[in-house]
Design an enzyme around this catalytic site. Structure first.
Site, short mmCIF file in Angstrom:
data_model
loop_
_atom_site.label_atom_id
_atom_site.label_comp_id
_atom_site.label_asym_id
_atom_site.label_seq_id
_atom_site.Cartn_x
_atom_site.Cartn_y
_atom_site.Cartn_z
N ASN A 83 -2.64 -3.15 -2.84
CA ASN A 83 -2.06 -2.51 -4.02
C ASN A 83 -3.03 -1.53 -4.66
O ASN A 83 -2.66 -0.41 -5.03
CB ASN A 83 -1.62 -3.57 -5.04
CG ASN A 83 -0.29 -4.16 -4.67
OD1 ASN A 83 0.75 -3.52 -4.78
ND2 ASN A 83 -0.30 -5.39 -4.18
N ALA B 69 0.83 -1.21 0.00
CA ALA B 69 0.00 0.00 0.00
C ALA B 69 0.87 1.26 0.00
O ALA B 69 0.63 2.19 -0.79
CB ALA B 69 -0.93 -0.02 1.21
N CYS C 229 3.00 -12.59 -0.06
CA CYS C 229 2.21 -13.71 -0.60
C CYS C 229 3.12 -14.83 -1.09
O CYS C 229 2.71 -15.99 -1.16
CB CYS C 229 1.34 -13.23 -1.76
SG CYS C 229 0.52 -11.67 -1.45
N TRP D 75 -20.43 -28.59 -20.92
CA TRP D 75 -21.06 -27.68 -19.96
C TRP D 75 -20.02 -27.37 -18.90
O TRP D 75 -19.64 -28.25 -18.13
CB TRP D 75 -22.30 -28.31 -19.31
CG TRP D 75 -23.48 -28.32 -20.22
CD1 TRP D 75 -23.84 -29.32 -21.06
CD2 TRP D 75 -24.44 -27.27 -20.38
NE1 TRP D 75 -24.97 -28.96 -21.76
CE2 TRP D 75 -25.36 -27.70 -21.35
CE3 TRP D 75 -24.61 -26.01 -19.81
CZ2 TRP D 75 -26.44 -26.92 -21.77
CZ3 TRP D 75 -25.67 -25.23 -20.22
CH2 TRP D 75 -26.58 -25.69 -21.19
C1 LIG Z 1 2.34 -15.70 4.11
C2 LIG Z 1 1.40 -14.73 3.45
C3 LIG Z 1 0.77 -15.07 2.26
C4 LIG Z 1 -0.10 -14.18 1.65
N1 LIG Z 1 -0.71 -14.53 0.46
C5 LIG Z 1 -1.56 -13.66 -0.15
C6 LIG Z 1 -2.16 -13.98 -1.39
O1 LIG Z 1 -1.92 -15.06 -1.95
N2 LIG Z 1 -3.00 -13.07 -1.98
C7 LIG Z 1 -3.24 -11.84 -1.40
O2 LIG Z 1 -4.00 -11.03 -1.98
N3 LIG Z 1 -2.67 -11.51 -0.21
C8 LIG Z 1 -1.83 -12.37 0.41
N4 LIG Z 1 -1.23 -12.03 1.59
C9 LIG Z 1 -1.57 -10.74 2.22
C10 LIG Z 1 -0.72 -9.63 1.65
O3 LIG Z 1 0.64 -9.94 1.77
C11 LIG Z 1 -1.02 -8.36 2.44
O4 LIG Z 1 -2.40 -8.09 2.32
C12 LIG Z 1 -0.24 -7.17 1.92
O5 LIG Z 1 1.14 -7.36 2.09
C13 LIG Z 1 -0.67 -5.91 2.67
O6 LIG Z 1 0.08 -4.84 2.24
P1 LIG Z 1 0.27 -3.58 3.18
O7 LIG Z 1 1.17 -2.66 2.46
O8 LIG Z 1 -1.05 -3.08 3.62
O9 LIG Z 1 0.94 -4.14 4.51
P2 LIG Z 1 2.33 -4.90 4.71
O10 LIG Z 1 2.69 -5.68 3.53
O11 LIG Z 1 2.21 -5.61 6.02
O12 LIG Z 1 3.36 -3.71 4.85
C14 LIG Z 1 3.35 -2.84 5.93
C15 LIG Z 1 4.76 -2.38 6.16
O13 LIG Z 1 4.75 -1.40 7.16
C16 LIG Z 1 5.90 -1.54 7.95
N5 LIG Z 1 5.62 -0.88 9.22
C17 LIG Z 1 4.63 -1.20 10.10
N6 LIG Z 1 4.64 -0.34 11.13
C18 LIG Z 1 5.64 0.54 10.90
C19 LIG Z 1 6.12 1.66 11.60
N7 LIG Z 1 5.59 2.04 12.75
N8 LIG Z 1 7.16 2.34 11.07
C20 LIG Z 1 7.71 1.96 9.89
N9 LIG Z 1 7.30 0.88 9.19
C21 LIG Z 1 6.25 0.20 9.68
C22 LIG Z 1 6.10 -3.04 8.05
O14 LIG Z 1 7.44 -3.37 8.33
C23 LIG Z 1 5.68 -3.50 6.66
O15 LIG Z 1 6.77 -3.63 5.77
C24 LIG Z 1 -0.34 -12.91 2.23
C25 LIG Z 1 0.30 -12.57 3.42
C26 LIG Z 1 1.16 -13.45 4.02
C27 LIG Z 1 1.85 -13.05 5.30
#
Ligand SMILES: Cc1cc2nc3c(=O)[nH]c(=O)nc-3n(C[C@H](O)[C@H](O)[C@H](O)COP(=O)(O)OP(=O)(O)OC[C@H]3O[C@@H](n4cnc5c(N)ncnc54)[C@H](O)[C@@H]3O)c2cc1C
Length: 459
Positions: A311, A13, A46, A440
């Site tokens: 994303n 994100a 993922c 089908w």
């Molecule tokens: C094993 C696994 C398999 C998955 N498989 C799938 C799949 O097949 N399909 C799918 O759609 N989704 C899947 N997901 C979910 C997907 O990975 C997450 O939904 C996605 O990564 C979320 O993105 P994000 O940027 O919101 O959060 P994150 O990817 O968690 O990123 C957040 C970031 O913020 C950083 N952060 C947090 N707090 C702080 C702070 N205070 N200061 C600085 N940095 C900070 C963290 O270190 C991290 O890097 C999977 C997740 C896991 C763990």
């Protein structure tokens, strides 16, 4: 003077937002600073199960863009190993701690992008100082588990606690590495993202792979030997193990947001509007696993922490921060996974969601095959449809089967997104040739069965 965007969290994100904002506003107009507490940016969590299993050779293959790429190609000031510890919305400042060298920095912002993701649920019994217990959320978590599995004495037994899709994928990874695997699930079935009748098919396939499944059982503690985990404790006795992986779900990582006074919704995640703005806080945006969203079928707020949404939501926030216009209009709960060759897809509401949302509905299960029955490699495929009564509108769908099962859910997701009835669906012009489908298609067979079920009830 250039405005300044601060991004907290450098993965899906956060970096989607930063890149989109940069595409629309150059450095003289918008400075972008990203704080990421881990060692990686823009990585695919993922892909972690496939790195653990050995299918993906190394973490570098899971990284879409490294910090240096963002610095040099996107002019984004990425500060790795910096953890934001406080947000002051009045002074429009964040405080970040340098995790490697100590010390703190304060940085002002005009725009703030909150993208901290989620935190794996860690029950109190797992919050003890015992080596060999792993949550799975970031590449750093994956690296820690890989190191444990590769080090001597090499683990031979694994317990995965929790049978959600991450638990199931991690169980698969462990079995592929040659460990003996037990999955412990408190509910009656693993894979509660689908209805129990469909989850039973997944459980059967997992047992067929040699995974021991213990359901209706809670882990309540850990045993250790010399500081290393040696068993998980349950009401039915200890289950010996050399490694424990937690797959108990995640909760939104909203501690900082809460402390700063940002609003949380009924799910406990941050409330945002369709442009990913935090309502009532101009210039504050949030996206990804830390926010809740609208379920387009139930009309209720839901927490669906998936990379596909993170994303898209990050992109929407970035377009808007960049001065454009974009919206994220909610989800319908589409997800796919697999356990070895068995594929699982779901979209929309499960039976229990449809009941909770107050729908009257019918559900049908249709058995079919992925290819023409005579074509080599034909394997069973089970499609479940949930349709509103009496309108026939599709409310939910689930598929379990062997090859070509999971991505068939996309056809159903498009039908559901567009409010199609099961009757409309029977006429869909879907592709047919013996290597790809029976004459089908399983989706059409299920739609016909749902039409019949609705008609029988109204007769
Ligand atoms: C094993 C696994 C398999 C998955 N498989 C799938 C799949 O097949 N399909 C799918 O759609 N989704 C899947 N997901 C979910 C997907 O990975 C997450 O939904 C996605 O990564 C979320 O993105 P994000 O940027 O919101 O959060 P994150 O990817 O968690 O990123 C957040 C970031 O913020 C950083 N952060 C947090 N707090 C702080 C702070 N205070 N200061 C600085 N940095 C900070 C963290 O270190 C991290 O890097 C999977 C997740 C896991 C763990």
């Amino acid at each position: 003077m250039a405005q300044r965007l601060i991004v907290i969290g450098g993965d899906a994100a956060g970096m989607s937002a930063a890149s989109q904002a940069r595409r629309r506003r150059n450095r003289d107009d918008l400075e972008i600073v990203v704080f990421e507490r881990g060692h990686f940016t823009s990585y695919s969590a993922c892909g972690i199960p496939y790195w653990i299993s050995g299918l993906v050779p190394g973490p570098e293959h899971l990284i879409a863009r490294a910090p240096e790429t963002f610095r040099t190609k996107f002019d984004i000031d990425v500060r790795m190993r910096h953890e934001v510890t406080a947000i002051d919305l009045e002074r429009r400042e964040v405080v970040a701690r340098d995790l490697d060298n100590g010390g703190e920095v304060s940085e002002r912002f005009d725009e703030l992008m909150y993208a901290t993701g989620a935190t794996p649920t860690k029950p109190s019994w797992a919050q003890v100082d015992v080596a060999g217990v792993f949550g799975m959320q970031t590449l750093d978590d994956g690296a820690a588990l890989r190191d444990w599995l590769d080090a001597e004495p090499q683990p031979r037994r694994a317990v995965v606690v929790g049978g959600g899709y991450i638990g199931v994928e991690m169980a698969e990874a462990m079995i592929q590495r040659g460990l003996s695997v037990t999955l412990v699930e408190q509910a009656a079935q693993p894979m509660s993202t689908v209805d129990e009748d469909m989850a039973e098919l997944v459980a059967d396939a997992m047992r067929g792979l040699g995974i021991t499944i213990r359901t209706g059982l809670a882990v309540t503690g850990l045993d250790q030997r010399d500081g290393r985990v040696s068993a998980v404790v349950t009401a039915e006795g200890p289950i010996p193990t050399d490694v424990v992986v937690l797959g108990l779900g995640v909760r939104p990582n909203v501690g900082l947001a809460e402390a700063a006074g940002l609003p949380l919704g009924p799910t406990g995640a941050i409330r945002v509007d369709r442009r990913m703005r935090v309502p009532g806080f101009p210039g504050v945006w949030a996206a990804g696993d830390c926010v809740e969203t609208l379920h387009r079928v139930s009309g209720m707020p839901v927490y669906v922490p998936l990379g596909t949404h993170a994303n898209k939501q990050g992109r929407v926030a970035g377009v808007n921060i960049g001065g454009g216009y974009a919206t994220f209009t909610g989800v319908i709960g589409t997800a796919v996974t697999k356990v070895c060759e068995l594929e699982v897809g779901r979209t929309g509401l499960r039976e229990r969601d449809a009941s909770a949302a107050g729908f009257d509905f019918v559900s049908v299960i249709a058995e079919s095959t992925n290819r023409a029955g005579y074509y080599p490699g034909a394997r069973p495929m089970t499609v479940k449809l949930i349709a509103e009564r009496p309108s026939g509108r599709l409310l939910g769908a689930q598929i379990v089967g062997w090859s070509e099962a999971a991505k068939r859910i996309d056809t159903l997701a498009v039908a559901l997104w567009n409010g199609m009835t099961v009757d409309d669906m029977t006429a869909l012009d879907l592709g047919y040739a013996p290597p790809y489908a029976p004459v089908w298609d399983p989706v059409l067979i299920a739609a016909r069965k749902a039409v019949d079920a609705l008609a029988a009830l109204d007769r």
